[in-house]
Design a protein around this motif. Structure first.
Motif, PDB file in Angstrom:
ATOM      1  N   VAL A  88      -6.035   1.421 -32.550  1.00  0.00           N
ATOM      2  CA  VAL A  88      -7.288   1.832 -31.920  1.00  0.00           C
ATOM      3  C   VAL A  88      -8.147   2.509 -32.978  1.00  0.00           C
ATOM      4  O   VAL A  88      -7.631   3.169 -33.879  1.00  0.00           O
ATOM      5  CB  VAL A  88      -7.046   2.775 -30.721  1.00  0.00           C
ATOM      6  N   PRO A  89      -9.476   2.348 -32.895  1.00  0.00           N
ATOM      7  CA  PRO A  89     -10.352   2.975 -33.882  1.00  0.00           C
ATOM      8  C   PRO A  89     -10.676   4.416 -33.519  1.00  0.00           C
ATOM      9  O   PRO A  89     -10.652   4.804 -32.346  1.00  0.00           O
ATOM     10  CB  PRO A  89     -11.605   2.112 -33.806  1.00  0.00           C
ATOM     11  N   SER A  90     -11.003   5.185 -34.553  1.00  0.00           N
ATOM     12  CA  SER A  90     -11.547   6.517 -34.291  1.00  0.00           C
ATOM     13  C   SER A  90     -12.922   6.332 -33.659  1.00  0.00           C
ATOM     14  O   SER A  90     -13.580   5.295 -33.835  1.00  0.00           O
ATOM     15  CB  SER A  90     -11.687   7.312 -35.594  1.00  0.00           C
ATOM     16  N   THR A  91     -13.359   7.324 -32.923  1.00  0.00           N
ATOM     17  CA  THR A  91     -14.687   7.276 -32.327  1.00  0.00           C
ATOM     18  C   THR A  91     -15.743   7.177 -33.418  1.00  0.00           C
ATOM     19  O   THR A  91     -16.712   6.429 -33.297  1.00  0.00           O
ATOM     20  CB  THR A  91     -14.917   8.533 -31.457  1.00  0.00           C
ATOM     21  N   SER A  92     -15.546   7.876 -34.495  1.00  0.00           N
ATOM     22  CA  SER A  92     -16.506   7.891 -35.599  1.00  0.00           C
ATOM     23  C   SER A  92     -16.709   6.506 -36.211  1.00  0.00           C
ATOM     24  O   SER A  92     -17.842   6.054 -36.385  1.00  0.00           O
ATOM     25  CB  SER A  92     -16.038   8.878 -36.668  1.00  0.00           C
ATOM     26  N   VAL A  93     -15.625   5.817 -36.545  1.00  0.00           N
ATOM     27  CA  VAL A  93     -15.769   4.488 -37.144  1.00  0.00           C
ATOM     28  C   VAL A  93     -16.303   3.489 -36.119  1.00  0.00           C
ATOM     29  O   VAL A  93     -17.082   2.594 -36.460  1.00  0.00           O
ATOM     30  CB  VAL A  93     -14.460   4.000 -37.819  1.00  0.00           C
ATOM     31  N   PHE A  94     -15.943   3.646 -34.853  1.00  0.00           N
ATOM     32  CA  PHE A  94     -16.465   2.777 -33.796  1.00  0.00           C
ATOM     33  C   PHE A  94     -17.979   2.927 -33.686  1.00  0.00           C
ATOM     34  O   PHE A  94     -18.709   1.936 -33.635  1.00  0.00           O
ATOM     35  CB  PHE A  94     -15.786   3.119 -32.464  1.00  0.00           C
ATOM     36  N   HIS A  95     -18.460   4.164 -33.683  1.00  0.00           N
ATOM     37  CA  HIS A  95     -19.904   4.406 -33.596  1.00  0.00           C
ATOM     38  C   HIS A  95     -20.626   3.885 -34.832  1.00  0.00           C
ATOM     39  O   HIS A  95     -21.682   3.251 -34.719  1.00  0.00           O
ATOM     40  CB  HIS A  95     -20.185   5.892 -33.409  1.00  0.00           C
ATOM     41  N   ASP A  96     -20.083   4.139 -36.012  1.00  0.00           N
ATOM     42  CA  ASP A  96     -20.721   3.665 -37.245  1.00  0.00           C
ATOM     43  C   ASP A  96     -20.765   2.136 -37.284  1.00  0.00           C
ATOM     44  O   ASP A  96     -21.751   1.554 -37.734  1.00  0.00           O
ATOM     45  CB  ASP A  96     -19.995   4.213 -38.479  1.00  0.00           C
ATOM     46  N   PHE A  97     -19.693   1.506 -36.842  1.00  0.00           N
ATOM     47  CA  PHE A  97     -19.644   0.045 -36.784  1.00  0.00           C
ATOM     48  C   PHE A  97     -20.749  -0.487 -35.869  1.00  0.00           C
ATOM     49  O   PHE A  97     -21.470  -1.428 -36.218  1.00  0.00           O
ATOM     50  CB  PHE A  97     -18.265  -0.399 -36.281  1.00  0.00           C
ATOM     51  N   HIS A  98     -20.899   0.106 -34.692  1.00  0.00           N
ATOM     52  CA  HIS A  98     -21.924  -0.367 -33.765  1.00  0.00           C
ATOM     53  C   HIS A  98     -23.331  -0.060 -34.260  1.00  0.00           C
ATOM     54  O   HIS A  98     -24.259  -0.836 -34.024  1.00  0.00           O
ATOM     55  CB  HIS A  98     -21.657   0.159 -32.352  1.00  0.00           C
ATOM     56  N   ASP A  99     -23.503   1.045 -34.966  1.00  0.00           N
ATOM     57  CA  ASP A  99     -24.809   1.314 -35.580  1.00  0.00           C
ATOM     58  C   ASP A  99     -25.153   0.203 -36.577  1.00  0.00           C
ATOM     59  O   ASP A  99     -26.301  -0.240 -36.658  1.00  0.00           O
ATOM     60  CB  ASP A  99     -24.819   2.672 -36.282  1.00  0.00           C
ATOM     61  N   LYS A 100     -24.148  -0.259 -37.322  1.00  0.00           N
ATOM     62  CA  LYS A 100     -24.357  -1.355 -38.279  1.00  0.00           C
ATOM     63  C   LYS A 100     -24.660  -2.658 -37.540  1.00  0.00           C
ATOM     64  O   LYS A 100     -25.511  -3.434 -37.990  1.00  0.00           O
ATOM     65  CB  LYS A 100     -23.127  -1.514 -39.178  1.00  0.00           C
ATOM     66  N   LEU A 101     -23.997  -2.902 -36.418  1.00  0.00           N
ATOM     67  CA  LEU A 101     -24.311  -4.103 -35.624  1.00  0.00           C
ATOM     68  C   LEU A 101     -25.760  -4.068 -35.135  1.00  0.00           C
ATOM     69  O   LEU A 101     -26.468  -5.079 -35.186  1.00  0.00           O
ATOM     70  CB  LEU A 101     -23.382  -4.215 -34.410  1.00  0.00           C
ATOM     71  N   ILE A 102     -26.185  -2.913 -34.658  1.00  0.00           N
ATOM     72  CA  ILE A 102     -27.554  -2.751 -34.180  1.00  0.00           C
ATOM     73  C   ILE A 102     -28.528  -3.097 -35.291  1.00  0.00           C
ATOM     74  O   ILE A 102     -29.497  -3.847 -35.091  1.00  0.00           O
ATOM     75  CB  ILE A 102     -27.790  -1.303 -33.675  1.00  0.00           C
ATOM     76  N   GLU A 103     -28.269  -2.579 -36.480  1.00  0.00           N
ATOM     77  CA  GLU A 103     -29.126  -2.864 -37.642  1.00  0.00           C
ATOM     78  C   GLU A 103     -29.040  -4.348 -38.035  1.00  0.00           C
ATOM     79  O   GLU A 103     -30.062  -5.001 -38.242  1.00  0.00           O
ATOM     80  CB  GLU A 103     -28.668  -1.995 -38.815  1.00  0.00           C
ATOM     81  N   SER A 104     -27.839  -4.884 -38.114  1.00  0.00           N
ATOM     82  CA  SER A 104     -27.640  -6.260 -38.578  1.00  0.00           C
ATOM     83  C   SER A 104     -28.261  -7.288 -37.641  1.00  0.00           C
ATOM     84  O   SER A 104     -28.809  -8.292 -38.087  1.00  0.00           O
ATOM     85  CB  SER A 104     -26.148  -6.562 -38.736  1.00  0.00           C
ATOM     86  N   TYR A 105     -28.152  -7.056 -36.335  1.00  0.00           N
ATOM     87  CA  TYR A 105     -28.688  -8.009 -35.368  1.00  0.00           C
ATOM     88  C   TYR A 105     -30.133  -7.707 -34.993  1.00  0.00           C
ATOM     89  O   TYR A 105     -30.741  -8.436 -34.209  1.00  0.00           O
ATOM     90  CB  TYR A 105     -27.805  -8.069 -34.115  1.00  0.00           C
ATOM     91  N   GLY A 106     -30.689  -6.620 -35.546  1.00  0.00           N
ATOM     92  CA  GLY A 106     -32.090  -6.304 -35.298  1.00  0.00           C
ATOM     93  C   GLY A 106     -32.395  -6.012 -33.860  1.00  0.00           C
ATOM     94  O   GLY A 106     -33.452  -6.404 -33.343  1.00  0.00           O
ATOM     95  N   ILE A 107     -31.500  -5.293 -33.186  1.00  0.00           N
ATOM     96  CA  ILE A 107     -31.705  -5.058 -31.748  1.00  0.00           C
ATOM     97  C   ILE A 107     -32.129  -3.641 -31.415  1.00  0.00           C
ATOM     98  O   ILE A 107     -32.116  -3.234 -30.274  1.00  0.00           O
ATOM     99  CB  ILE A 107     -30.432  -5.434 -30.946  1.00  0.00           C
ATOM    100  N   LYS A 108     -32.520  -2.890 -32.400  1.00  0.00           N
ATOM    101  CA  LYS A 108     -32.986  -1.523 -32.113  1.00  0.00           C
ATOM    102  C   LYS A 108     -34.485  -1.481 -32.142  1.00  0.00           C
ATOM    103  O   LYS A 108     -35.139  -2.107 -32.899  1.00  0.00           O
ATOM    104  CB  LYS A 108     -32.415  -0.549 -33.130  1.00  0.00           C
TER     105      LYS A 108
END
Length: 108
Positions: A88-108
């Motif tokens: 299971v991931p730490s909350t911190s790495v999970f949040h950072d990963f999703h922040d990167k997805l948001i940036e990468s997919y241009g959905i913010k």
């Protein structure tokens, strides 16, 4: 470089995320921070990347954060055919990963 099977255009046009907090995962982050959850109980392949179920694992490893993927010592299995390791991931790495997805997919 290998192109994902889903184009950015396809993802943007076919996926809609609604979060009462105003941003993607805003409510999730607020709730996790509010009660001090340090690691998820969901396995590391349970995330929002539509391209690769192992991308969270790769994200953590490539950033030197593999130690934030916690191996569970005990886990009751419903299906004896599936074997670990369960991580299971730490909350911190999970949040950072999703922040990167948001940036990468241009959905913010």
């Amino acid at each position: 470089e290998i192109s994902p099977p889903l184009s950015l255009k396809t993802v943007i046009e076919s996926v809609q995320v609604v979060d009462a907090g105003g941003d993607w995962l805003a409510s999730w982050k607020k709730n996790f921070n509010g009660i001090g959850i340090t690691q998820l109980r969901s396995l590391m392949n349970a995330h929002s990347d539509p391209y690769d179920h192992r991308s969270l694992e790769y994200f953590a490893e490539l950033r030197g954060r593999g130690d934030e993927l916690v191996t569970l010592k005990d886990l009751t299995q419903r299906d004896n055919m599936f074997r670990g390791p369960y991580q299971v991931p730490s909350t911190s790495v999970f949040h950072d990963f999703h922040d990167k997805l948001i940036e990468s997919y241009g959905i913010k």
